[in-house]
Design a protein around this motif. Structure first.
Motif, short mmCIF file in Angstrom:
data_model
loop_
_atom_site.label_atom_id
_atom_site.label_comp_id
_atom_site.label_asym_id
_atom_site.label_seq_id
_atom_site.Cartn_x
_atom_site.Cartn_y
_atom_site.Cartn_z
N ALA A 23 0.87 -1.18 0.00
CA ALA A 23 0.00 0.00 0.00
C ALA A 23 0.91 1.23 0.00
O ALA A 23 1.71 1.41 0.92
CB ALA A 23 -0.91 0.01 1.21
N ARG A 24 0.80 2.03 -1.04
CA ARG A 24 1.64 3.23 -1.18
C ARG A 24 0.77 4.46 -0.96
O ARG A 24 -0.30 4.58 -1.56
CB ARG A 24 2.27 3.25 -2.59
N VAL A 25 1.25 5.39 -0.15
CA VAL A 25 0.44 6.55 0.24
C VAL A 25 1.20 7.84 -0.05
O VAL A 25 2.36 8.00 0.36
CB VAL A 25 0.06 6.51 1.74
N LEU A 26 0.53 8.75 -0.78
CA LEU A 26 1.08 10.08 -1.07
C LEU A 26 0.00 11.11 -0.80
O LEU A 26 -1.17 10.89 -1.12
CB LEU A 26 1.53 10.16 -2.54
N SER A 27 0.39 12.25 -0.25
CA SER A 27 -0.59 13.26 0.17
C SER A 27 -1.45 13.76 -0.98
O SER A 27 -2.63 14.01 -0.82
CB SER A 27 0.11 14.44 0.84
N ARG A 28 -0.83 13.93 -2.17
CA ARG A 28 -1.59 14.42 -3.32
C ARG A 28 -0.82 14.11 -4.59
O ARG A 28 0.42 14.08 -4.56
CB ARG A 28 -1.87 15.92 -3.22
N LEU A 29 -1.56 13.93 -5.68
CA LEU A 29 -0.94 13.55 -6.94
C LEU A 29 -0.76 14.79 -7.81
O LEU A 29 -1.17 14.83 -8.97
CB LEU A 29 -1.80 12.49 -7.64
N ASN A 30 -0.14 15.82 -7.24
CA ASN A 30 0.06 17.07 -7.97
C ASN A 30 1.22 16.93 -8.95
O ASN A 30 2.00 15.97 -8.88
CB ASN A 30 0.33 18.22 -7.00
N VAL A 31 1.33 17.89 -9.85
CA VAL A 31 2.42 17.87 -10.81
C VAL A 31 3.74 18.05 -10.06
O VAL A 31 3.94 19.05 -9.37
CB VAL A 31 2.25 18.97 -11.87
N GLY A 32 4.63 17.08 -10.18
CA GLY A 32 5.90 17.16 -9.48
C GLY A 32 6.57 15.81 -9.36
O GLY A 32 6.01 14.77 -9.70
N ILE A 55 -2.64 5.13 -2.88
CA ILE A 55 -3.63 5.95 -2.17
C ILE A 55 -3.14 7.39 -2.17
O ILE A 55 -2.00 7.66 -1.77
CB ILE A 55 -3.82 5.46 -0.72
N VAL A 56 -3.96 8.30 -2.62
CA VAL A 56 -3.56 9.71 -2.68
C VAL A 56 -4.67 10.59 -2.11
O VAL A 56 -5.82 10.17 -1.98
CB VAL A 56 -3.24 10.15 -4.12
N GLY A 57 -4.28 11.83 -1.78
CA GLY A 57 -5.25 12.82 -1.32
C GLY A 57 -5.60 13.78 -2.44
O GLY A 57 -5.40 13.50 -3.62
N ARG A 58 -6.10 14.93 -2.06
CA ARG A 58 -6.54 15.92 -3.05
C ARG A 58 -5.52 17.05 -3.16
O ARG A 58 -4.84 17.40 -2.20
CB ARG A 58 -7.91 16.48 -2.68
#
Length: 420
Positions: A23-32, A55-58
């Motif tokens: 399970a991989r978690v990142l706060s948000r999938l923004n450009v970067g 799993i990502v946030g907004r």
């Protein structure tokens, strides 16, 4: 059990056969860079041996997102609306409970978190769910240049606590590892260096697009074109670049600056650029998904950040064989050897930045030689297949160790960057 005895911690069984669930978690999938990183890992670790879920946030406004990029690679992230980069006690509590439920249902063998907020909530939830292996990647850090000193101190203290619950900490550059040790986040033996891996093939072929962008913008081939790519946020310090570019125009009045990206500071930076001597010499292009065409026509790429992990735009420019001038912050010196694979300048010094930009523009043969060396370096160290293989090896090594022996582990090969 006595009234004061601690409740036993439930441990999930380590897998005896494939596939290993991640399970991989990142706060948000923004450009970067972090988003590109987790998409590559999730896509590359989905086979007979591994099953990965992202799993990502907004995202915040103006940050853009890479959801289409993920889907094009077969990755369908699970988006938690309550998971966000900013501090928000109510949403943070909801995100933690959601992650806890997911981990208890999915029973992953490994939870791997990326960046600060996801790292805090994800590691806490993984510990409460009894996940056998917890890994966290620092893509940079927020211990300076982001927040006021008291808040930075609080975040450092929190990271030290979280590190105790973490099986292994990953940094993306040797310098970043040294900084974590200096800040006493974790002991050296708990931290491994695994450099970024990127899909660099499209940048290798960028020369075939030369001339297209200049024709679109109406910029003559003889005009020096300087480019910056990144989020328009305080830590990227585009104000420094604009100050330096104003000095460049005193000597090269025909020069033009391209600012690629978006963010909260865009209105402010556009206002700065609408005053003499910058007026008419700066173009803001927003987010672009055709960066190979941008780099193809750039005479020089500049990174002016106050703090960095490993700047993706610098690696991309190197892969495209474009000369790079950058501030000597964070992991950037691990990429750039001054005068060999690029040029470094002190942070917060517009005069030094302007002088180095002018030097590169005035010495095109040397710039081409350095850019060719940078191209070779980038392709040798930052390929996507290297990243995926290094992560496979680390995951298998961690799962093979008994729980009490998961702290010590030999350093990953990323430390070789410094001496390359």
């Amino acid at each position: 059990m006595t009234p004061h005895a601690a409740a036993p911690r439930i441990e999930m069984p380590v897998p005896r056969e494939a596939p290993i669930r991640i399970a991989r978690v990142l706060s948000r999938l923004n450009v970067g860079g972090p988003s590109l990183h987790v998409i590559l890992l999730t896509a590359g670790l989905n086979d007979d041996a591994f099953r990965s879920t992202l799993i990502v946030g907004r995202e915040n406004p103006r940050e853009g997102n890479l959801l289409a990029h993920a889907r094009a690679r077969g990755v369908e992230p699970l988006v938690l609306e309550s998971l966000r980069r900013d501090l928000h006690p109510l949403d943070d509590g909801r995100a933690f409970l959601h992650l806890l439920r997911l981990f208890r249902q999915w029973r992953p063998h490994i939870v791997h978190t990326h960046a600060s907020k996801a790292g805090a909530l994800g590691r806490l939830a993984a510990r409460c769910a009894g996940v056998p292996v917890i890994v966290h990647t620092f893509h940079g850090h927020t211990f300076h240049s982001y927040f006021p000193p008291p808040l930075s101190w609080l975040f450092r203290t929190l990271e030290r606590i979280l590190a105790r619950w973490t099986t292994r900490i990953i940094t993306i550059s040797p310098t970043l590892k040294e900084e974590l040790i200096q800040y006493r986040i974790a002991p050296a033996e708990k931290i491994v260096v695994i450099p970024l891996g990127l899909e660099l093939e499209r940048f290798v072929e960028s020369d075939r697009f030369r001339g297209e962008l200049r024709r679109q913008l109406g910029v003559d081939a003889a005009i020096p074109l300087i480019c910056s790519v990144g989020r328009l946020v305080p830590v990227k310090n585009h104000a420094l670049l604009l100050q330096a570019f104003g000095r460049v125009l005193q000597h090269r009045p025909e020069a033009h600056l391209l600012v690629v990206g978006d963010g909260e500071l865009r209105p402010h930076l556009e206002a700065m650029s609408d005053r003499p001597p910058l007026r008419g010499h700066v173009s803001f292009l927003g987010w672009r998904d055709d960066l190979e065409r941008i780099y193809a026509d750039a005479d020089l790429v500049v990174n002016s950040s106050l703090n960095e992990g490993t700047p993706v735009a610098v690696i991309e420019a190197m892969a495209a064989a474009r000369p790079v001038v950058a501030t000597a912050v964070g992991g950037t010196p691990d990429l750039i050897r001054h005068g060999e694979t690029g040029w470094l300048v002190p942070s917060k010094d517009p005069e030094a930045l302007a002088e180095q930009i002018l030097y590169v523009l005035d010495h095109p043969e040397e710039a081409a030689r350095v850019a060719r060396a940078a191209h070779v370096f980038a392709l040798a160290h930052f390929r996507a297949d290297q990243l995926i293989q290094r992560m496979r090896e680390l995951y298998r090594a961690l799962l093979a160790l008994p729980e009490g022996e998961r702290a010590p582990l030999l350093q990953a090969s990323g430390d070789s960057l410094r001496g390359s």
